[in-house]
Enzyme design. Structure first.
Site: not given
Length: 106
Positions: A32-34
């Site tokens: 997922s993000h980051h």
């Protein structure tokens, strides 16, 4: 994305994710993000790594394991199949279960 990376078919990578050199991400996985994925780490099929997570070097996540949002994992950690990491892991070793608990040294 670093050098020598393999990302399998039907896997997805979120925005602002960082993948270091020589990582292996098998099919049907989601980063997922980051997320920061350390050098030499392996993510096996069906694994989910939730956002804002930092994973150390040479970590392995086995079949359909998952990591919940905002977790930090140290270097040299192995997470067993179908296990869920819900809090920070500060010691190297093997972890299994839901929530994941340390079961042995590396």
């Amino acid at each position: 994305i670093g050098k020598g990376i393999f990302i399998g078919s039907f896997s997805s990578m979120g925005y602002h994710s960082e993948i270091q050199n020589h990582c292996w991400i098998e099919c049907y996985s989601m980063v997922s993000h980051h997320v920061s994925l350390g050098k030499g780490s392996v993510i096996h099929a069906g694994t989910l790594i939730a956002g804002r997570t930092i994973i150390g070097e040479y970590c392995t996540f086995n079949f359909k394991s998952s990591v919940i949002n905002n977790v930090t994992i140290t270097d040299h950690v192995t997470v067993g199949a179908l296990s869920n990491v819900t809090k920070d892991i500060t010691q190297p070793g093997k972890y299994a279960g839901t929530p994941a608990r340390r079961v042995s040294d590396c």
